[in-house]
Design an enzyme around this catalytic site. Structure first.
Site, PDB file in Angstrom:
ATOM      1  N   TYR A 108     -18.007  17.160  10.908  1.00 34.70           N
ATOM      2  CA  TYR A 108     -18.149  17.297  12.358  1.00 34.70           C
ATOM      3  C   TYR A 108     -19.237  18.275  12.779  1.00 34.70           C
ATOM      4  CZ  TYR A 108     -14.295  14.251  13.610  1.00 34.70           C
ATOM      5  OH  TYR A 108     -13.509  13.139  13.812  1.00 34.70           O
ATOM      6  N   GLU A 194       7.915  10.415  -2.108  1.00 32.86           N
ATOM      7  CA  GLU A 194       6.684   9.732  -1.710  1.00 32.86           C
ATOM      8  C   GLU A 194       6.437   9.801  -0.212  1.00 32.86           C
ATOM      9  OE1 GLU A 194       4.742   5.235  -1.479  1.00 32.86           O
ATOM     10  OE2 GLU A 194       6.556   5.558  -2.660  1.00 32.86           O
ATOM     11  N   ASP A 247       8.827   4.465  -3.833  1.00 31.94           N
ATOM     12  CA  ASP A 247       9.164   3.058  -3.601  1.00 31.94           C
ATOM     13  C   ASP A 247       8.990   2.293  -4.906  1.00 31.94           C
ATOM     14  OD1 ASP A 247       9.669   3.421  -0.907  1.00 31.94           O
ATOM     15  OD2 ASP A 247       7.664   2.817  -0.269  1.00 31.94           O
TER      16      ASP A 247
END
Length: 366
Positions: A108, A194, A247
């Site tokens: 930036y 996770e 997962d």
């Protein structure tokens, strides 16, 4: 499924967890094993790393084989070379003035010049790899997104005392992990979660206090550098078992591998980032059938999922993880995946009340 669980502070039933910690401590004293495979790759076109897999470290760069290919003799390569010099000048000024900035701050500072955040990210990785020093030494800080909760307290570099006692609100992972000191914990294990949603649900269920003492960490998906540094810091300091709750899909396994074995792009910092002692606690593909999770709670593997799964099965570290490979074969054969939230089809608090306690009690990790 019914299960008689130990009381809140009765850890006598968790003898397998204690045995696991003893075996981990024993393995630390053993001599590191040799690498099993070597390959070539790198974070971008500028740097070519020769990496090797070493089961005591993970994906590690072979320093004396590192080559640098930085060109400025043609119109195509000149802009990137110029941007590298620009960022090197920014780093030089920060080191001189003892100031720090994130990669996002650098981008930036001149968005038109850099064009995109990924350009800055790749160049910073190249510089760090080329100079063989961590980003912190370049005075570039990583943006933190991870959170931590549980039986842990420490002091930050500026003297701030942090208490991560588990509550409805977690503590953000510090931006300067190397600077923390006076780490105090009575935790029996660390659980890497996770997803932030699952992490928050476990906090809401008061999991840390019900199964205390323990520490929970989440990188909110793919972990940022500071979260990985903190996991390694806790391992080096406490030497307690570390488990992952992911997962049951290729993406979750990939994230687990990043914590355990690292990534190619950061292989030059493997010794500070990886924890090969990490174990896979859940959600295992074999759990889906064992727990008789409803079919409507499962998700079919996409073609992209299947390709990723096939590719991961060929990775060098899978040769020393036969149980992981077997779980991946189960997933490939079923062509189904499941999120951790699929356990709510059994009961709303099944994860914290039954699944995790039983896994820890009966050694259900691989």
């Amino acid at each position: 499924m019914s299960l008689s669980l130990p009381g809140e502070t009765d850890w006598s039933a968790f003898t397998l967890l204690d045995h696991h910690r003893v075996s981990l401590l024993r393995s630390i004293k053993e001599a590191p094993r040799e690498e099993t495979r070597i390959g070539e790759t790198g974070p971008s076109n500028n740097i070519c790393q020769i990496t090797r897999f070493k089961d005591s470290v993970g994906l590690q760069m072979i320093s004396h084989y590192t080559t640098r290919k930085i060109k400025s003799d043609c119109p195509k390569s000149a802009p990137k070379f110029a941007l590298m010099l620009k960022i090197l000048s920014v780093i030089y000024k920060m080191v001189q003035n003892n100031t720090y900035a994130t990669k996002r701050d650098i981008y930036y500072s001149d968005t038109l010049l850099f064009g995109s955040q990924s350009v800055v990210d790749n160049i910073v990785n190249d510089i760090s790899c080329m100079l063989k020093i961590p980003r912190r030494s370049l005075h570039i800080l990583s943006t933190t997104k991870g959170c931590i909760a549980g039986n842990l307290s420490y002091t930050e570099e500026d003297g701030t005392k942090v208490n991560c006692t588990c509550s409805a609100t977690a503590v953000v992972v510090p931006s300067n992990v190397q600077g923390i000191r006076n780490v105090i914990t009575d935790a029996k294990f660390i659980l890497i979660v996770e997803k932030d949603a699952t992490f928050q649900r476990l906090l809401d269920d008061d999991f840390c206090n019900k199964l205390s003492p323990c520490i929970m960490i989440t990188g909110k998906g793919v972990p940022d550098l500071n979260t990985r540094l903190l996991v390694r810091k806790l391992w080096d300091t406490c030497h307690i078992p570390i488990f992952t709750l992911m997962d049951a899909d290729p993406h979750g396994i990939e994230i687990m591998c990043i914590y355990k074995y690292g990534s190619v792009s950061m292989s030059f910092e493997a010794h500070h980032l990886t924890v090969p002692a990490i174990r896979w606690l859940g959600l295992l593909p074999s759990d889906i059938e064992r727990l008789n999770i409803r079919k409507d709670a499962l998700i079919p593997l996409t073609k992209q999922d299947q390709n990723k799964l096939a590719s991961m099965q060929k990775r060098p570290y899978m040769t020393c993880q036969p149980m992981w490979k077997k779980e991946m074969e189960i997933m490939a054969a079923s062509k189904m995946k499941a999120e951790i939230q699929a356990l709510t089809s059994l009961s709303s608090d099944y994860l914290s009340r039954v699944y995790l306690p039983s896994k820890l009690q009966f050694g259900g990790w691989i």
